[in-house]
Design an enzyme around this catalytic site. Structure first.
Site, mmCIF file in Angstrom:
data_model
loop_
_atom_site.group_PDB
_atom_site.id
_atom_site.type_symbol
_atom_site.label_atom_id
_atom_site.label_comp_id
_atom_site.label_asym_id
_atom_site.label_seq_id
_atom_site.Cartn_x
_atom_site.Cartn_y
_atom_site.Cartn_z
ATOM 1 N N HIS A 137 0.826 -1.206 0.000
ATOM 2 C CA HIS A 137 0.000 0.000 0.000
ATOM 3 C C HIS A 137 0.859 1.255 0.000
ATOM 4 O O HIS A 137 2.067 1.204 0.289
ATOM 5 C CB HIS A 137 -0.939 0.015 1.218
ATOM 6 C CG HIS A 137 -0.212 0.134 2.521
ATOM 7 N ND1 HIS A 137 0.288 -0.958 3.203
ATOM 8 C CD2 HIS A 137 0.111 1.215 3.275
ATOM 9 C CE1 HIS A 137 0.884 -0.563 4.309
ATOM 10 N NE2 HIS A 137 0.792 0.768 4.382
ATOM 11 N N SER A 139 0.873 4.853 1.889
ATOM 12 C CA SER A 139 0.275 5.536 3.033
ATOM 13 C C SER A 139 0.061 7.022 2.756
ATOM 14 O O SER A 139 0.913 7.685 2.145
ATOM 15 C CB SER A 139 1.157 5.377 4.267
ATOM 16 O OG SER A 139 1.219 4.037 4.687
ATOM 17 N N PRO A 222 6.613 14.806 2.585
ATOM 18 C CA PRO A 222 6.536 13.343 2.505
ATOM 19 C C PRO A 222 7.233 12.762 1.270
ATOM 20 O O PRO A 222 7.245 13.383 0.200
ATOM 21 C CB PRO A 222 5.025 13.080 2.437
ATOM 22 C CG PRO A 222 4.454 14.318 1.839
ATOM 23 C CD PRO A 222 5.295 15.444 2.345
ATOM 24 N N SER A 223 7.816 11.615 1.474
ATOM 25 C CA SER A 223 8.365 10.830 0.369
ATOM 26 C C SER A 223 7.399 9.663 0.157
ATOM 27 O O SER A 223 7.473 8.640 0.848
ATOM 28 C CB SER A 223 9.766 10.318 0.719
ATOM 29 O OG SER A 223 10.240 9.427 -0.270
ATOM 30 N N HIS A 225 5.738 6.405 -1.005
ATOM 31 C CA HIS A 225 6.379 5.159 -1.418
ATOM 32 C C HIS A 225 5.471 3.966 -1.139
ATOM 33 O O HIS A 225 4.497 4.067 -0.382
ATOM 34 C CB HIS A 225 7.706 4.970 -0.680
ATOM 35 C CG HIS A 225 7.546 4.905 0.809
ATOM 36 N ND1 HIS A 225 7.503 6.028 1.613
ATOM 37 C CD2 HIS A 225 7.400 3.846 1.669
ATOM 38 C CE1 HIS A 225 7.342 5.682 2.879
ATOM 39 N NE2 HIS A 225 7.267 4.354 2.944
ATOM 40 N N SER A 227 5.937 0.213 0.297
ATOM 41 C CA SER A 227 6.875 -0.705 0.946
ATOM 42 C C SER A 227 6.758 -2.097 0.335
ATOM 43 O O SER A 227 5.652 -2.607 0.117
ATOM 44 C CB SER A 227 6.607 -0.762 2.451
ATOM 45 O OG SER A 227 6.889 0.485 3.059
#
Length: 282
Positions: A137, A139, A222-223, A225, A227
């Site tokens: 997912h 976030s 924010p980065s 991404h 996971s």
């Protein structure tokens, strides 16, 4: 007041002795008796009868209130890290507190899981034991704690704030290593390269809801991404130095060309404890 009623045997004896005229008087007595029964039945009810009527007149308890006492422990949690692959909980679990976060789900594309298996093998050759993420997912919030009775108004606030948000597609192709705030876990992820502007707009709406409930908002820069896998402890620098370039080489040389992870952002989700709520975008 007590009312005495004659028995059937007494009535028969009296009828035989006095004759037919008494029959008319009996009919009159029975009529009076019936009216007395009705009167005292309404005036001298038993406590059980009154309680039954009172229960019928009470308003029903809302289902959301009943749920507060029946669903809090549907998903019992434990703080034993050995039951969670060595992971350490960011905050202690308490009954009635629900871990909550907002995200976009990622459904693995063809070839994605095979590529991920190859990456975990390369990491293992460098002594890094990576575990695949349970649910892939992206976030859009930190993990926060909601009380059970906040969940419905929280979701309603999210829906209201996202009323005019439109669906879009974002993509990721570069690997990056992250750690959680507590430095207890390290994540291998793919950083988003397109769709960042739309994601930032969504974060503003989510942060607005977080603010209403005095909860932590998202990171300032924010980065975004997705996971892919994780390991226990803070191994960010070691992975970056020892095998990140090799892992990126697997992504860049995947089959016919570089692997591009595409995420269709059409349905935002919020997970609170063991419940998942969907918020479709237009």
């Amino acid at each position: 007041m007590l009312v005495s009623y004659s028995s059937s045997s007494e009535e028969e004896t009296e009828h035989l002795r006095l004759g037919g005229d008494v029959t008319k008087r009996k009919q009159s007595w029975h009529k009076d008796d019936n009216s007395l029964r009705k009167k005292y039945k309404s005036e001298e009810r038993t406590p059980n009868a009154r309680e039954e009527d009172d229960s019928k007149s009470r308003l029903p308890v809302p289902g959301s209130v009943l749920d507060m006492f029946t669903e809090e422990d549907e998903d019992p949690l434990t703080d034993d890290s050995m039951q969670h692959g060595g992971r350490i909980r960011s905050f202690k679990h308490e009954s009635g507190n629900w871990a909550t976060y907002v995200y976009f789900p990622y459904i693995p594309e063809e070839g994605f899981l095979e590529l991920l298996d190859e990456m975990t093998e390369v990491a293992a050759s460098h002594s890094f034991s990576l575990t695949h993420t349970d649910e892939f997912h992206l976030s859009l919030s930190k993990t926060v704690v909601l009380r059970h009775h906040w969940i419905q108004p929280f979701i309603q606030s999210l829906r209201t704030g996202l009323t005019h948000s439109r669906r879009f597609i974002c993509s990721a192709e570069k690997l990056k290593v992250y750690s959680n705030d507590e430095r207890t876990r390290t994540f291998l992820a793919m950083e988003v390269s397109t769709g960042q502007a739309q994601l930032l707009e969504l974060v503003k709406a989510v942060d607005s809801t977080m603010g209403e409930f005095n909860l932590d908002t998202f990171y300032k820069n924010p980065s975004f991404h997705i996971s892919l896998a994780w390991c226990v402890g803070d191994c960010t620098e070691h992975i970056r130095k020892e095998c990140l370039q090799e892992l990126q080489g697997l992504v860049d040389s995947h089959e016919d060309g570089p692997f591009l992870l595409r995420l269709d952002c059409q349905e935002l989700r919020c997970k609170a404890g063991n419940k998942t709520f969907s918020i479709p975008l237009h």
